[in-house]
Design an enzyme around this catalytic site. Structure first.
Site, PDB file in Angstrom:
ATOM      1  N   ASP A 277       1.172  35.255  34.104  1.00 21.36           N
ATOM      2  CA  ASP A 277       2.396  35.226  33.306  1.00 21.36           C
ATOM      3  C   ASP A 277       3.540  35.720  34.182  1.00 21.36           C
ATOM      4  O   ASP A 277       3.494  36.835  34.715  1.00 21.36           O
ATOM      5  CB  ASP A 277       2.259  36.122  32.070  1.00 21.36           C
ATOM      6  CG  ASP A 277       3.548  36.175  31.263  1.00 21.36           C
ATOM      7  OD1 ASP A 277       3.980  35.116  30.778  1.00 21.36           O
ATOM      8  OD2 ASP A 277       4.122  37.274  31.126  1.00 21.36           O
TER       9      ASP A 277
ATOM     10  N   GLU B 272       2.403  28.904  33.755  1.00 23.12           N
ATOM     11  CA  GLU B 272       3.221  28.149  32.817  1.00 23.12           C
ATOM     12  C   GLU B 272       4.231  27.280  33.562  1.00 23.12           C
ATOM     13  O   GLU B 272       4.703  27.644  34.641  1.00 23.12           O
ATOM     14  CB  GLU B 272       3.991  29.100  31.890  1.00 23.12           C
ATOM     15  CG  GLU B 272       3.144  29.759  30.832  1.00 23.12           C
ATOM     16  CD  GLU B 272       3.998  30.655  29.952  1.00 23.12           C
ATOM     17  OE1 GLU B 272       4.217  30.302  28.771  1.00 23.12           O
ATOM     18  OE2 GLU B 272       4.439  31.699  30.445  1.00 23.12           O
TER      19      GLU B 272
ATOM     20  N   CYS C   2      -7.681  36.773  18.119  1.00 22.36           N
ATOM     21  CA  CYS C   2      -8.037  35.971  16.951  1.00 22.36           C
ATOM     22  C   CYS C   2      -7.341  34.620  16.890  1.00 22.36           C
ATOM     23  O   CYS C   2      -7.689  33.768  16.068  1.00 22.36           O
ATOM     24  CB  CYS C   2      -7.744  36.757  15.662  1.00 22.36           C
ATOM     25  SG  CYS C   2      -5.966  36.937  15.299  1.00 22.36           S
TER      26      CYS C   2
ATOM     27  N   ASP D 235       2.792  41.032  28.117  1.00 21.42           N
ATOM     28  CA  ASP D 235       2.580  40.202  29.298  1.00 21.42           C
ATOM     29  C   ASP D 235       1.106  39.949  29.583  1.00 21.42           C
ATOM     30  O   ASP D 235       0.719  38.847  29.972  1.00 21.42           O
ATOM     31  CB  ASP D 235       3.250  40.846  30.511  1.00 21.42           C
ATOM     32  CG  ASP D 235       4.757  40.962  30.341  1.00 21.42           C
ATOM     33  OD1 ASP D 235       5.329  40.123  29.631  1.00 21.42           O
ATOM     34  OD2 ASP D 235       5.357  41.889  30.906  1.00 21.42           O
TER      35      ASP D 235
END
Length: 323
Positions: free
Chosen positions: A188, A227, A283, A308
């Site tokens: 990230d 990303e 989850c 992060d």
């Protein structure tokens, strides 16, 4: 399969008084030639609406050397002056291709002091580098060796704002793929930390840490997942623009791309709209709005997240879907 790649090695060096004087003159002439050529290109484009070629600029340089006003240009090596014209040509090519702004004049006080020498303007013999117009080789501090048998193709000499001298030596090097491994990591890109890894490790922003960490990422992992950040849009946000620029996100991705290609590793890029920060990695629940000042949060499932680290874990999990 091994491949040939160009790499630059940077070293400190300590010039003699004579060498420092010669380089100072060269730096000044490089700046003058660049600015004169830029002024002429601007004039012609404004008045005649046409572009000036490198060949025209080079011919103009020859004429300048023959005038009483600029005859001193002939006292320094001509190669750095020609290289300045080539860099200006590249700057205009980027401008007309809309990849960069209009070229700016080089300032005496603020611009980087440097000169570039190609193979015809230096001598490399027995590991010693001698520049044109100099009688003795540079006293280089060899902090690491050049690759065995490497022959420099370009040498760039510079001096920083506090008076330190550096030489960058461009060589061709054989890059061999690394042995395959099983490690996979999500990354990230952040503002407070340059990078946060799915392992929980955070890499701070100081410039000297960046290159080493990015190289280690590729060496230590078979696959790196990042990303597809829209940096151009992000820097429009004035509140975070400076932090983003300091973190050098675009440069980080570029280096990961070519390092992965060199060493036979895989770089996976996930969609820029993937909600990595707002998705619970435990989850899968998606949280609503999350301002940048929220650095940790708790999900309804009870999991507590560092913003992060959670994002890096989600990026890692999303990687297989992008292959």
């Amino acid at each position: 399969m091994a491949q040939i790649a160009k790499r630059t090695y940077r070293y400190r060096f300590h010039p003699t008084v004579e060498q420092a004087d010669e380089l100072a003159r060269t730096f000044g002439c490089v700046r003058l030639v660049y600015n004169r050529a830029l002024e002429e290109r601007t004039r012609v484009y404004t008045l005649e609406g046409r572009r000036v070629s490198y060949t025209e600029s080079s011919a103009a340089l020859t004429r300048w050397k023959k005038t009483p006003e600029l005859a001193f240009l002939g006292a320094v090596s001509s190669v750095p002056l020609q290289q300045a014209l080539r860099h200006l040509q590249a700057a205009f090519a980027n401008f007309f291709a809309r990849r960069a702004r209009y070229p700016a004049f080089k300032s005496r006080k603020r611009s980087r002091l440097s000169a570039e020498y190609t193979r015809s303007a230096f001598r490399w013999r027995d590991g010693r580098l001698t520049l044109a117009k100099m009688d003795a080789p540079l006293e280089i501090v060899w902090s690491r060796p050049l690759p065995e048998g490497a022959e420099p193709s370009t040498v760039t000499v510079s001096r920083d704002a506090v008076g330190r001298w550096f030489v960058c030596i461009l060589v061709e090097e054989t890059i061999r793929p690394l042995e395959p491994i099983t490690n996979v990591v999500g990354v990230d890109a952040g503002i407070i930390a340059l990078m946060t890894l799915s392992t929980g490790e955070k890499v701070a922003n100081p410039r000297h840490e960046r290159r080493d960490r990015r190289t280690r990422l590729v060496r230590e992992n078979q696959t790196v997942v990042i990303e597809d950040l829209a940096v151009r849009n992000l820097v429009k946000n004035r509140r975070v623009a400076r932090a983003i620029s300091d973190a050098s996100w675009r440069q980080m991705r570029s280096m990961l791309e070519y390092k992965a290609a060199w060493y036979g590793r895989e770089l996976v890029v996930i969609d820029r709209w993937f909600p990595s920060s707002k998705l619970c990695s435990a989850c899968g629940a998606l949280r609503g709005e999350m301002p940048l000042d929220v650095r940790d949060w708790r999900c309804a499932c009870g999991a507590r997240h560092d913003r992060d680290v959670n994002a890096a874990e989600n990026i890692l999990a999303a990687g297989p879907a992008e292959r």
